[in-house]
Motif scaffolding. Structure first.
Motif, PDB file in Angstrom:
ATOM      1  N   ARG A 108       0.863  -1.188   0.000  1.00  0.00           N
ATOM      2  CA  ARG A 108       0.000   0.000   0.000  1.00  0.00           C
ATOM      3  C   ARG A 108       0.894   1.230   0.000  1.00  0.00           C
ATOM      4  O   ARG A 108       2.097   1.145   0.280  1.00  0.00           O
ATOM      5  CB  ARG A 108      -0.897   0.010   1.235  1.00  0.00           C
ATOM      6  CG  ARG A 108      -0.132  -0.023   2.547  1.00  0.00           C
ATOM      7  CD  ARG A 108      -1.034   0.205   3.736  1.00  0.00           C
ATOM      8  NE  ARG A 108      -0.358   0.011   4.997  1.00  0.00           N
ATOM      9  CZ  ARG A 108       0.450   0.896   5.589  1.00  0.00           C
ATOM     10  NH1 ARG A 108       0.685   2.075   4.987  1.00  0.00           N
ATOM     11  NH2 ARG A 108       1.021   0.640   6.750  1.00  0.00           N
ATOM     12  N   ARG A 109       0.298   2.361  -0.303  1.00  0.00           N
ATOM     13  CA  ARG A 109       1.034   3.613  -0.183  1.00  0.00           C
ATOM     14  C   ARG A 109       1.315   3.878   1.297  1.00  0.00           C
ATOM     15  O   ARG A 109       0.439   3.666   2.152  1.00  0.00           O
ATOM     16  CB  ARG A 109       0.256   4.770  -0.797  1.00  0.00           C
ATOM     17  CG  ARG A 109       0.111   4.656  -2.315  1.00  0.00           C
ATOM     18  CD  ARG A 109      -0.547   5.895  -2.886  1.00  0.00           C
ATOM     19  NE  ARG A 109      -0.923   5.698  -4.269  1.00  0.00           N
ATOM     20  CZ  ARG A 109      -0.124   5.920  -5.306  1.00  0.00           C
ATOM     21  NH1 ARG A 109       1.109   6.341  -5.103  1.00  0.00           N
ATOM     22  NH2 ARG A 109      -0.560   5.721  -6.541  1.00  0.00           N
ATOM     23  N   ILE A 149       6.288  10.696   1.216  1.00  0.00           N
ATOM     24  CA  ILE A 149       5.094   9.954   1.625  1.00  0.00           C
ATOM     25  C   ILE A 149       3.842  10.782   1.354  1.00  0.00           C
ATOM     26  O   ILE A 149       2.841  10.271   0.837  1.00  0.00           O
ATOM     27  CB  ILE A 149       5.196   9.561   3.107  1.00  0.00           C
ATOM     28  CG1 ILE A 149       6.245   8.452   3.305  1.00  0.00           C
ATOM     29  CG2 ILE A 149       3.844   9.097   3.639  1.00  0.00           C
ATOM     30  CD1 ILE A 149       6.499   8.096   4.760  1.00  0.00           C
ATOM     31  N   GLY A 152       2.620  10.549  -2.029  1.00  0.00           N
ATOM     32  CA  GLY A 152       2.192   9.225  -2.477  1.00  0.00           C
ATOM     33  C   GLY A 152       3.259   8.428  -3.179  1.00  0.00           C
ATOM     34  O   GLY A 152       2.958   7.499  -3.947  1.00  0.00           O
ATOM     35  N   TRP A 154       5.934   6.695  -1.689  1.00  0.00           N
ATOM     36  CA  TRP A 154       6.479   5.536  -0.964  1.00  0.00           C
ATOM     37  C   TRP A 154       5.426   4.437  -0.875  1.00  0.00           C
ATOM     38  O   TRP A 154       4.257   4.700  -0.587  1.00  0.00           O
ATOM     39  CB  TRP A 154       6.918   5.931   0.444  1.00  0.00           C
ATOM     40  CG  TRP A 154       8.334   6.411   0.524  1.00  0.00           C
ATOM     41  CD1 TRP A 154       8.766   7.696   0.602  1.00  0.00           C
ATOM     42  CD2 TRP A 154       9.515   5.595   0.539  1.00  0.00           C
ATOM     43  NE1 TRP A 154      10.130   7.749   0.661  1.00  0.00           N
ATOM     44  CE2 TRP A 154      10.618   6.471   0.617  1.00  0.00           C
ATOM     45  CE3 TRP A 154       9.742   4.215   0.485  1.00  0.00           C
ATOM     46  CZ2 TRP A 154      11.944   6.011   0.651  1.00  0.00           C
ATOM     47  CZ3 TRP A 154      11.058   3.762   0.512  1.00  0.00           C
ATOM     48  CH2 TRP A 154      12.136   4.652   0.594  1.00  0.00           C
ATOM     49  N   TRP A 155       5.876   3.199  -1.084  1.00  0.00           N
ATOM     50  CA  TRP A 155       5.034   2.018  -0.961  1.00  0.00           C
ATOM     51  C   TRP A 155       5.649   1.093   0.087  1.00  0.00           C
ATOM     52  O   TRP A 155       6.877   0.911   0.128  1.00  0.00           O
ATOM     53  CB  TRP A 155       4.942   1.280  -2.290  1.00  0.00           C
ATOM     54  CG  TRP A 155       4.196   2.047  -3.344  1.00  0.00           C
ATOM     55  CD1 TRP A 155       4.664   3.082  -4.104  1.00  0.00           C
ATOM     56  CD2 TRP A 155       2.847   1.833  -3.761  1.00  0.00           C
ATOM     57  NE1 TRP A 155       3.704   3.539  -4.956  1.00  0.00           N
ATOM     58  CE2 TRP A 155       2.573   2.788  -4.778  1.00  0.00           C
ATOM     59  CE3 TRP A 155       1.851   0.939  -3.384  1.00  0.00           C
ATOM     60  CZ2 TRP A 155       1.338   2.861  -5.414  1.00  0.00           C
ATOM     61  CZ3 TRP A 155       0.612   1.007  -4.024  1.00  0.00           C
ATOM     62  CH2 TRP A 155       0.369   1.956  -5.023  1.00  0.00           C
ATOM     63  N   ASN A 168      10.272   3.339  -3.354  1.00  0.00           N
ATOM     64  CA  ASN A 168       9.667   4.632  -3.666  1.00  0.00           C
ATOM     65  C   ASN A 168       9.778   4.923  -5.148  1.00  0.00           C
ATOM     66  O   ASN A 168      10.627   4.359  -5.850  1.00  0.00           O
ATOM     67  CB  ASN A 168      10.281   5.763  -2.829  1.00  0.00           C
ATOM     68  CG  ASN A 168      11.715   6.066  -3.200  1.00  0.00           C
ATOM     69  OD1 ASN A 168      11.979   6.854  -4.096  1.00  0.00           O
ATOM     70  ND2 ASN A 168      12.661   5.428  -2.517  1.00  0.00           N
ATOM     71  N   VAL A 201       3.271  -3.719  -6.427  1.00  0.00           N
ATOM     72  CA  VAL A 201       3.428  -2.286  -6.704  1.00  0.00           C
ATOM     73  C   VAL A 201       3.355  -2.032  -8.203  1.00  0.00           C
ATOM     74  O   VAL A 201       2.711  -1.076  -8.660  1.00  0.00           O
ATOM     75  CB  VAL A 201       4.754  -1.755  -6.124  1.00  0.00           C
ATOM     76  CG1 VAL A 201       4.981  -0.311  -6.551  1.00  0.00           C
ATOM     77  CG2 VAL A 201       4.759  -1.858  -4.601  1.00  0.00           C
TER      78      VAL A 201
END
Length: 244
Positions: A108-109, A149, A152, A154-155, A168, A201
């Protein structure tokens, strides 16, 4: 000919060079690092001249030939690199080439409350790969992570408070988005988390991105095997010179 808001008063610039006919033949980002691309030695020469006006960057990054040529132009006066990554394969993935039919990962983000985990694991990766710890300036490093972050970029895959996988999204164009900081903690490796996480991702990003790209050190065999297993194809070679 070089164009852009260059000079010591502008420490974060994107500049380009043109040949005698007026066509763009080179591009360089001047910031904490120098990132360059050049079609010929004349473009590199202009970038080398511009570098004299700048405070010392942390690194040079770009296509292998361009970085090698830049270093030959500046080595007589520039401090020597403390670390050389001479061969860094560049990989790209398009939606139709993604190969993965396994279980879906819980990627997830990242959220703001994930920042401490992301900061610490990012620092572990940087320390291991580049030999310096960005937590030496922790407030600035943490602020940069929190900003990414918020955008949006970074995962993460976190289960019961433990990180399994993170990455990221870095530079983006209409053609590709570059993936950075691909990381599974050493204690979590060998369980398929990187395969699941990266595939998850990629699937999510392909809703908006035309392709994904990344580069990796040539000696990182497990990472290269991961990328090729998922369908990434090698499209070029980068080099990085890191300065103390």
């Amino acid at each position: 000919m070089l164009e852009g808001g260059h000079g010591p008063g502008a420490p974060d610039d994107l500049v380009l060079t043109r040949d005698a006919a007026g066509s763009v033949n080179g591009l360089a980002y001047f910031g904490p690092q120098v990132v360059l691309a050049a079609d010929d030695d004349g473009a590199v020469e202009a970038i080398a001249d511009e570098l004299r006006k700048r405070r010392g960057p942390r690194s040079f990054v770009g296509p292998q030939d361009a970085v090698d040529t830049l270093w030959q132009r500046v080595r007589d006066w520039h401090p020597a690199p403390s670390l050389v990554r001479a061969v860094q394969p560049v990989y790209a993935l398009v939606p139709g080439d993604l190969r993965y039919g396994g279980a879906a990962a819980g990627v997830r983000r990242a959220r703001d409350e994930d920042a401490p985990v992301v900061v610490d694991h990012s620092a572990r990766m940087i320390l291991g790969e580049l030999g310096y710890d960005p937590r030496a300036n922790r407030s600035a490093f943490t602020a940069a992570v929190r900003q990414a972050i918020a955008l949006g970029l970074w995962w993460v895959w976190i289960v019961d408070g433990r990180l399994r996988f993170q990455l990221n999204v870095g530079p983006r164009t209409a053609s590709t988005s570059q993936l950075q900081g691909v990381w599974t903690p050493p204690e979590q490796r060998g369980k398929g988390y990187a395969t699941q996480g990266l595939a998850g991702v990629a699937r999510r990003l392909f809703a908006t991105e035309a392709s994904l790209s990344l580069y990796v050190n040539d000696f990182n065999g497990p990472a290269i095997a991961l990328y090729e297993r998922l369908g990434f194809s090698r499209v070029g070679t980068f080099s990085t010179l890191l300065f103390s």
